[in-house]
Design a protein around this motif. Sequence first.
Motif, PDB file in Angstrom:
ATOM      1  N   GLU A  54      29.756  32.132  43.145  1.00 36.18           N
ATOM      2  CA  GLU A  54      31.027  31.978  42.449  1.00 36.18           C
ATOM      3  C   GLU A  54      32.178  32.155  43.436  1.00 36.18           C
ATOM      4  OE1 GLU A  54      30.771  34.853  39.313  1.00 36.18           O
ATOM      5  OE2 GLU A  54      31.025  36.532  40.669  1.00 36.18           O
ATOM      6  N   VAL A  55      33.169  31.313  43.278  1.00 35.30           N
ATOM      7  CA  VAL A  55      34.395  31.380  44.067  1.00 35.30           C
ATOM      8  C   VAL A  55      35.534  31.447  43.067  1.00 35.30           C
ATOM      9  CG1 VAL A  55      35.835  30.212  45.766  1.00 35.30           C
ATOM     10  CG2 VAL A  55      33.357  29.998  45.896  1.00 35.30           C
ATOM     11  N   MET A  56      36.353  32.505  43.145  1.00 37.63           N
ATOM     12  CA  MET A  56      37.406  32.696  42.143  1.00 37.63           C
ATOM     13  C   MET A  56      38.708  33.128  42.797  1.00 37.63           C
ATOM     14  SD  MET A  56      35.679  34.574  38.961  1.00 37.63           S
ATOM     15  CE  MET A  56      33.937  34.515  38.721  1.00 37.63           C
ATOM     16  N   GLY A  57      39.784  32.743  42.170  1.00 37.68           N
ATOM     17  CA  GLY A  57      41.103  33.185  42.588  1.00 37.68           C
ATOM     18  C   GLY A  57      41.978  33.423  41.374  1.00 37.68           C
ATOM     19  N   SER A  58      42.882  34.361  41.485  1.00 40.97           N
ATOM     20  CA  SER A  58      43.814  34.605  40.383  1.00 40.97           C
ATOM     21  C   SER A  58      45.196  34.919  40.943  1.00 40.97           C
ATOM     22  CB  SER A  58      43.337  35.750  39.486  1.00 40.97           C
ATOM     23  OG  SER A  58      43.535  36.991  40.099  1.00 40.97           O
ATOM     24  N   VAL A  59      46.186  34.611  40.159  1.00 40.74           N
ATOM     25  CA  VAL A  59      47.578  34.898  40.487  1.00 40.74           C
ATOM     26  C   VAL A  59      48.151  35.664  39.315  1.00 40.74           C
ATOM     27  CG1 VAL A  59      49.833  33.893  40.997  1.00 40.74           C
ATOM     28  CG2 VAL A  59      47.764  32.806  41.859  1.00 40.74           C
ATOM     29  N   GLY A  60      48.884  36.726  39.610  1.00 42.41           N
ATOM     30  CA  GLY A  60      49.428  37.532  38.526  1.00 42.41           C
ATOM     31  C   GLY A  60      50.514  38.469  38.977  1.00 42.41           C
ATOM     32  N   TYR A  61      50.700  39.514  38.202  1.00 44.50           N
ATOM     33  CA  TYR A  61      51.772  40.472  38.443  1.00 44.50           C
ATOM     34  C   TYR A  61      51.191  41.876  38.453  1.00 44.50           C
ATOM     35  CZ  TYR A  61      56.390  42.533  38.294  1.00 44.50           C
ATOM     36  OH  TYR A  61      57.516  43.231  38.600  1.00 44.50           O
ATOM     37  N   ARG A  62      51.517  42.620  39.474  1.00 48.77           N
ATOM     38  CA  ARG A  62      51.116  44.020  39.564  1.00 48.77           C
ATOM     39  C   ARG A  62      52.290  44.846  39.048  1.00 48.77           C
ATOM     40  NH1 ARG A  62      46.825  46.589  42.817  1.00 48.77           N
ATOM     41  NH2 ARG A  62      47.273  48.788  42.682  1.00 48.77           N
ATOM     42  N   PHE A  63      52.089  45.493  37.895  1.00 49.10           N
ATOM     43  CA  PHE A  63      53.163  46.213  37.231  1.00 49.10           C
ATOM     44  C   PHE A  63      53.487  47.546  37.897  1.00 49.10           C
ATOM     45  CE2 PHE A  63      51.394  43.372  34.093  1.00 49.10           C
ATOM     46  CZ  PHE A  63      52.530  42.774  33.603  1.00 49.10           C
ATOM     47  N   ASN A  64      52.485  48.223  38.400  1.00 47.55           N
ATOM     48  CA  ASN A  64      52.653  49.510  39.051  1.00 47.55           C
ATOM     49  C   ASN A  64      51.410  49.770  39.897  1.00 47.55           C
ATOM     50  OD1 ASN A  64      50.669  50.334  37.177  1.00 47.55           O
ATOM     51  ND2 ASN A  64      52.224  51.038  35.745  1.00 47.55           N
ATOM     52  N   ARG A  65      51.176  51.003  40.268  1.00 46.26           N
ATOM     53  CA  ARG A  65      50.007  51.314  41.087  1.00 46.26           C
ATOM     54  C   ARG A  65      48.692  51.057  40.367  1.00 46.26           C
ATOM     55  NH1 ARG A  65      51.240  57.003  44.093  1.00 46.26           N
ATOM     56  NH2 ARG A  65      53.475  56.728  44.194  1.00 46.26           N
ATOM     57  N   VAL A  66      48.721  51.042  39.062  1.00 47.66           N
ATOM     58  CA  VAL A  66      47.481  51.020  38.287  1.00 47.66           C
ATOM     59  C   VAL A  66      47.153  49.636  37.716  1.00 47.66           C
ATOM     60  CG1 VAL A  66      46.323  52.035  36.283  1.00 47.66           C
ATOM     61  CG2 VAL A  66      47.779  53.453  37.712  1.00 47.66           C
ATOM     62  N   VAL A  67      48.102  48.924  37.145  1.00 44.26           N
ATOM     63  CA  VAL A  67      47.820  47.738  36.340  1.00 44.26           C
ATOM     64  C   VAL A  67      48.204  46.447  37.061  1.00 44.26           C
ATOM     65  CG1 VAL A  67      48.295  46.581  34.154  1.00 44.26           C
ATOM     66  CG2 VAL A  67      48.196  49.069  34.240  1.00 44.26           C
ATOM     67  N   TYR A  68      47.227  45.526  37.130  1.00 44.16           N
ATOM     68  CA  TYR A  68      47.451  44.157  37.598  1.00 44.16           C
ATOM     69  C   TYR A  68      46.927  43.227  36.507  1.00 44.16           C
ATOM     70  CZ  TYR A  68      46.447  39.742  39.950  1.00 44.16           C
ATOM     71  OH  TYR A  68      46.375  38.413  40.282  1.00 44.16           O
ATOM     72  N   ALA A  69      47.714  42.236  36.112  1.00 46.92           N
ATOM     73  CA  ALA A  69      47.290  41.252  35.109  1.00 46.92           C
ATOM     74  C   ALA A  69      47.636  39.864  35.624  1.00 46.92           C
ATOM     75  CB  ALA A  69      47.982  41.512  33.780  1.00 46.92           C
ATOM     76  N   GLY A  70      46.703  38.942  35.432  1.00 42.71           N
ATOM     77  CA  GLY A  70      46.935  37.600  35.922  1.00 42.71           C
ATOM     78  C   GLY A  70      46.045  36.582  35.238  1.00 42.71           C
ATOM     79  N   ALA A  71      46.080  35.373  35.754  1.00 43.12           N
ATOM     80  CA  ALA A  71      45.247  34.284  35.273  1.00 43.12           C
ATOM     81  C   ALA A  71      44.629  33.609  36.480  1.00 43.12           C
ATOM     82  CB  ALA A  71      46.072  33.284  34.467  1.00 43.12           C
ATOM     83  N   GLY A  72      43.421  33.075  36.284  1.00 44.46           N
ATOM     84  CA  GLY A  72      42.746  32.517  37.434  1.00 44.46           C
ATOM     85  C   GLY A  72      41.877  31.323  37.117  1.00 44.46           C
ATOM     86  N   LEU A  73      41.367  30.745  38.197  1.00 39.53           N
ATOM     87  CA  LEU A  73      40.496  29.582  38.158  1.00 39.53           C
ATOM     88  C   LEU A  73      39.413  29.787  39.199  1.00 39.53           C
ATOM     89  CD1 LEU A  73      40.004  26.637  37.146  1.00 39.53           C
ATOM     90  CD2 LEU A  73      41.447  25.907  39.040  1.00 39.53           C
ATOM     91  N   GLY A  74      38.221  29.316  38.912  1.00 39.87           N
ATOM     92  CA  GLY A  74      37.129  29.470  39.852  1.00 39.87           C
ATOM     93  C   GLY A  74      36.144  28.336  39.758  1.00 39.87           C
ATOM     94  N   TYR A  75      35.066  28.482  40.494  1.00 36.16           N
ATOM     95  CA  TYR A  75      33.962  27.526  40.432  1.00 36.16           C
ATOM     96  C   TYR A  75      32.665  28.296  40.588  1.00 36.16           C
ATOM     97  CZ  TYR A  75      31.162  23.347  41.099  1.00 36.16           C
ATOM     98  OH  TYR A  75      30.224  22.375  40.954  1.00 36.16           O
ATOM     99  N   ASN A  76      31.778  28.165  39.618  1.00 37.00           N
ATOM    100  CA  ASN A  76      30.445  28.774  39.653  1.00 37.00           C
ATOM    101  C   ASN A  76      29.432  27.650  39.781  1.00 37.00           C
ATOM    102  OD1 ASN A  76      31.699  31.157  39.164  1.00 37.00           O
ATOM    103  ND2 ASN A  76      31.017  31.380  37.065  1.00 37.00           N
ATOM    104  N   PHE A  77      28.499  27.804  40.704  1.00 36.76           N
ATOM    105  CA  PHE A  77      27.511  26.742  40.855  1.00 36.76           C
ATOM    106  C   PHE A  77      26.168  27.307  41.295  1.00 36.76           C
ATOM    107  CE2 PHE A  77      29.919  27.180  44.742  1.00 36.76           C
ATOM    108  CZ  PHE A  77      28.972  27.161  45.747  1.00 36.76           C
ATOM    109  N   ASN A  78      25.123  26.613  40.838  1.00 37.26           N
ATOM    110  CA  ASN A  78      23.760  26.834  41.300  1.00 37.26           C
ATOM    111  C   ASN A  78      23.099  25.462  41.361  1.00 37.26           C
ATOM    112  OD1 ASN A  78      22.968  26.188  38.694  1.00 37.26           O
ATOM    113  ND2 ASN A  78      22.655  28.292  38.084  1.00 37.26           N
ATOM    114  N   GLN A  79      21.789  25.421  41.387  1.00 33.66           N
ATOM    115  CA  GLN A  79      21.112  24.129  41.533  1.00 33.66           C
ATOM    116  C   GLN A  79      21.204  23.263  40.286  1.00 33.66           C
ATOM    117  OE1 GLN A  79      17.156  25.115  42.774  1.00 33.66           O
ATOM    118  NE2 GLN A  79      17.790  25.550  44.871  1.00 33.66           N
ATOM    119  N   GLU A  80      21.428  23.882  39.118  1.00 38.21           N
ATOM    120  CA  GLU A  80      21.415  23.122  37.879  1.00 38.21           C
ATOM    121  C   GLU A  80      22.770  22.995  37.197  1.00 38.21           C
ATOM    122  OE1 GLU A  80      18.488  24.687  35.247  1.00 38.21           O
ATOM    123  OE2 GLU A  80      17.013  24.896  36.846  1.00 38.21           O
ATOM    124  N   ILE A  81      23.589  24.025  37.279  1.00 35.65           N
ATOM    125  CA  ILE A  81      24.815  24.064  36.480  1.00 35.65           C
ATOM    126  C   ILE A  81      26.012  24.358  37.383  1.00 35.65           C
ATOM    127  CG2 ILE A  81      26.009  25.255  34.595  1.00 35.65           C
ATOM    128  CD1 ILE A  81      23.255  25.994  33.490  1.00 35.65           C
TER     129      ILE A  81
END
Length: 162
Positions: A54-81
């Motif tokens: 799996e290869v994934m990336g996300s972009v979002g906002y880090r609100f403080n030291r504790v919380v990061y929220a974002g949205a992302g896109l990736g690609y999961n692959f194996n021999q069949e799917i």
Amino acid sequence: MKKILLMLVLFMQLIGASAQCYDASETKFNGDRYAGFGGTAEVGYVFGDYKSVEVMGSVGYRFNRVVYAGAGLGYNFNQEIGTFPVFGHLRLSVPSSKVAQPFADLKAGVCIEDGLSGASGVCGSVSAGVRLDFCTLAIGYSGQALVGGGIEGFTLRLGFVF
């Protein structure tokens, strides 16, 4: 008398002056800026019935030291799917030493077919790991409930935070 009057006028002007307060501990953590826009990039391997990469990336906002929220896109692959996960990303960090920062990660969303397999459905991942400067290492569990089956297993991820 003129000198005293001039000093008094200058002193009166300085009474209302104040420096801008800047608390470095509120805007910096581990030597980098933690409040504001940022992102992650990860590559992982899923150990299960269907071993996959799996290869994934996300972009979002880090609100403080504790919380990061974002949205992302990736690609999961194996021999069949092959699927493109589109997900929401929530990361909760534990502020700790300047060397290592533990975190818990949650990704949930939909998986869109890659055009070859015709598989689509929902996907999710939960993991825990440690951030070392700008690198992350995490172990967790990933799953995809796809039309006609599913993929699930333990995952090992290496990533970067920017």
